[in-house]
Design an enzyme around this catalytic site. Structure first.
Site, PDB file in Angstrom:
ATOM      1  N   ARG A  43       4.800  29.969  57.164  1.00  0.00           N
ATOM      2  CA  ARG A  43       3.678  29.218  57.724  1.00  0.00           C
ATOM      3  C   ARG A  43       3.302  29.820  59.071  1.00  0.00           C
ATOM      4  O   ARG A  43       4.014  30.663  59.600  1.00  0.00           O
ATOM      5  CB  ARG A  43       4.057  27.741  57.886  1.00  0.00           C
ATOM      6  N   GLY A  44       2.185  29.299  59.637  1.00  0.00           N
ATOM      7  CA  GLY A  44       1.690  29.862  60.892  1.00  0.00           C
ATOM      8  C   GLY A  44       0.728  30.988  60.545  1.00  0.00           C
ATOM      9  O   GLY A  44       1.023  31.814  59.666  1.00  0.00           O
ATOM     10  N   ARG A  86      -3.793  28.073  50.685  1.00  0.00           N
ATOM     11  CA  ARG A  86      -4.052  27.225  51.862  1.00  0.00           C
ATOM     12  C   ARG A  86      -5.396  27.673  52.436  1.00  0.00           C
ATOM     13  O   ARG A  86      -5.594  28.871  52.665  1.00  0.00           O
ATOM     14  CB  ARG A  86      -2.951  27.371  52.934  1.00  0.00           C
ATOM     15  N   GLN A 191       6.917  20.660  63.003  1.00  0.00           N
ATOM     16  CA  GLN A 191       7.108  22.076  63.364  1.00  0.00           C
ATOM     17  C   GLN A 191       7.574  22.205  64.817  1.00  0.00           C
ATOM     18  O   GLN A 191       8.257  23.163  65.165  1.00  0.00           O
ATOM     19  CB  GLN A 191       5.780  22.856  63.176  1.00  0.00           C
ATOM     20  N   ASP A 232      -5.350  28.653  64.052  1.00  0.00           N
ATOM     21  CA  ASP A 232      -5.406  29.053  62.651  1.00  0.00           C
ATOM     22  C   ASP A 232      -6.723  29.743  62.314  1.00  0.00           C
ATOM     23  O   ASP A 232      -6.803  30.536  61.382  1.00  0.00           O
ATOM     24  CB  ASP A 232      -5.209  27.837  61.747  1.00  0.00           C
ATOM     25  N   ASN A 241      -6.609  24.276  64.814  1.00  0.00           N
ATOM     26  CA  ASN A 241      -5.158  24.386  64.979  1.00  0.00           C
ATOM     27  C   ASN A 241      -4.530  23.095  64.469  1.00  0.00           C
ATOM     28  O   ASN A 241      -5.227  22.169  64.025  1.00  0.00           O
ATOM     29  CB  ASN A 241      -4.804  24.657  66.447  1.00  0.00           C
ATOM     30  N   LYS A 242      -3.232  23.040  64.517  1.00  0.00           N
ATOM     31  CA  LYS A 242      -2.480  21.896  63.977  1.00  0.00           C
ATOM     32  C   LYS A 242      -3.055  20.558  64.432  1.00  0.00           C
ATOM     33  O   LYS A 242      -3.411  20.408  65.605  1.00  0.00           O
ATOM     34  CB  LYS A 242      -1.017  22.047  64.393  1.00  0.00           C
TER      35      LYS A 242
END
Ligand code: MRU
Length: 333
Positions: A43-44, A86, A191, A232, A241-242
């Site tokens: 991930r990331g 994703r 995370q 992202d 982003n998250k």
């Protein structure tokens, strides 16, 4: 140790098992890679770029065809499955396309296989160099004694190594600056607690774990000097982003705390705008449950977006391998 690499096959750290266990996963099929991406074993954004590239290279190695057209066709099919796994981080499709483009210039099947793997390796190598450059550029923005807020994990685990936001912190520490990190736990998949606090502790960088909702209170008390996150996807108007990033950015603006985004150029999307980007929505059980513990009624309605978008006007600076850009300035193509 890298987060993802090729060593007689595709290997990666299984991030779902951290911080309890450090387990290396060997990915043998595209189906297995798609599962690993969807369940966040890898991930990331930058690590997903490498996973996309290595995935297409894996498809090439596995193909039993002896002509380049058919090998490339299998790689394209694999690339499509990986791309779809994703939707938000642009690096995933970027890694897939880069390896496909490199391989499409080859004429025989063995050359396609070799070229694909070389290009995937180049993505991974470049990621390390780019993160070092981001770190060096961004370290100028951090001062000795700074207390820095971060969200999610934009560290070495989110990349092939070193990290973007955490790379900036690592570089500042390497320059001798005393930096205290506040890591948000990052509900619902943690995370921040599972990965960021783990990798910073491993490096001996002081880190205090907080619940996501603590950031505003700390800023109000004057205990956060800067905030720094990864990305992202960066469109011409927003940083994806998250989930939770936007709230921190608004709080940072209110409390006059500089809010920085560290990301490689491969995360910039020159084509789409905020409204065009698909934000991944994830399984409601990630919110209703914690492992085997039921936290909410089994059938309660849940909204679980994995990312949010922060308008660029809330971003004090974008830290890239090409330097620091203060919006509306963007890095050149
Ligand atoms: O859902 P994840 O864990 O893949 O989300 C990752 C993030 O939001 C990171 O902050 C982002 O990819 C930047 S990584 C350098």
């Amino acid at each position: 140790m890298r987060t993802i690499w090729w060593e007689e096959g595709l290997k990666m750290i299984d991030q779902t098992l951290l911080p309890e266990k450090l387990v290396i996963l060997e990915v043998k099929t595209i189906r297995q890679l798609v599962e690993a991406i969807q369940s966040l074993r890898v991930r990331g954004a930058p690590a997903l770029g490498a996973a996309g590239g290595y995935g297409v290279a894996l498809a090439a190695q596995k193909s039993t065809f002896s002509d380049s057209e058919n090998v490339i066709q299998e790689m394209e099919m694999a690339g499509e499955m990986i791309r779809q796994s994703r939707p938000t981080a642009i690096n995933l499709a970027w890694g897939v396309d880069r390896v496909l483009r490199a391989a499409s210039r080859c004429e025989d099947a063995d050359e396609v296989r070799e070229r694909a793997l070389l290009e995937a390796e180049a993505i991974a190598e470049e990621d390390l160099a780019v993160n070092r450059a981001i770190g060096k550029n961004g370290a100028r923005l951090l001062e000795d004694g700074d207390r820095v807020l971060t969200h999610c994990n934009a560290g070495r685990l989110a990349c092939v190594g070193y990290g973007t936001a955490l790379g900036v912190i690592r570089s500042a520490v390497a320059e001798g600056k005393d930096i205290q990190v506040y890591a948000c736990e990052t509900r619902p998949l943690h995370q921040g607690s599972r990965l960021t606090s783990w990798e910073l502790s491993q490096d001996g960088i002081p880190v205090t774990l907080i619940c996501d909702s603590v950031s505003g209170y700390l800023m109000r008390k004057g205990k956060i000097d800067k905030a720094i996150v990864g990305a992202d996807r960066i469109t011409s108007d927003a940083v994806f982003n998250k989930i939770g990033t936007y709230s921190h950015a608004v709080l940072a603006r209110f409390h006059q705390v500089p809010f920085y985004v560290a990301a490689p150029l491969s995360t910039f999307d020159r084509v789409l705008q905020e409204a065009d980007v698909t934000v991944e929505e994830r399984d409601p059980d990630e919110v209703r449950r914690l492992g085997t513990v039921q936290l909410a009624p089994r059938d309660v309605e849940v909204y679980n977006p994995a990312f949010d978008a922060t308008p660029l006007e809330y971003v004090s600076a974008l830290i890239t391998e090409k330097g620091i850009f203060r919006p509306p300035l963007m890095p050149p193509v």
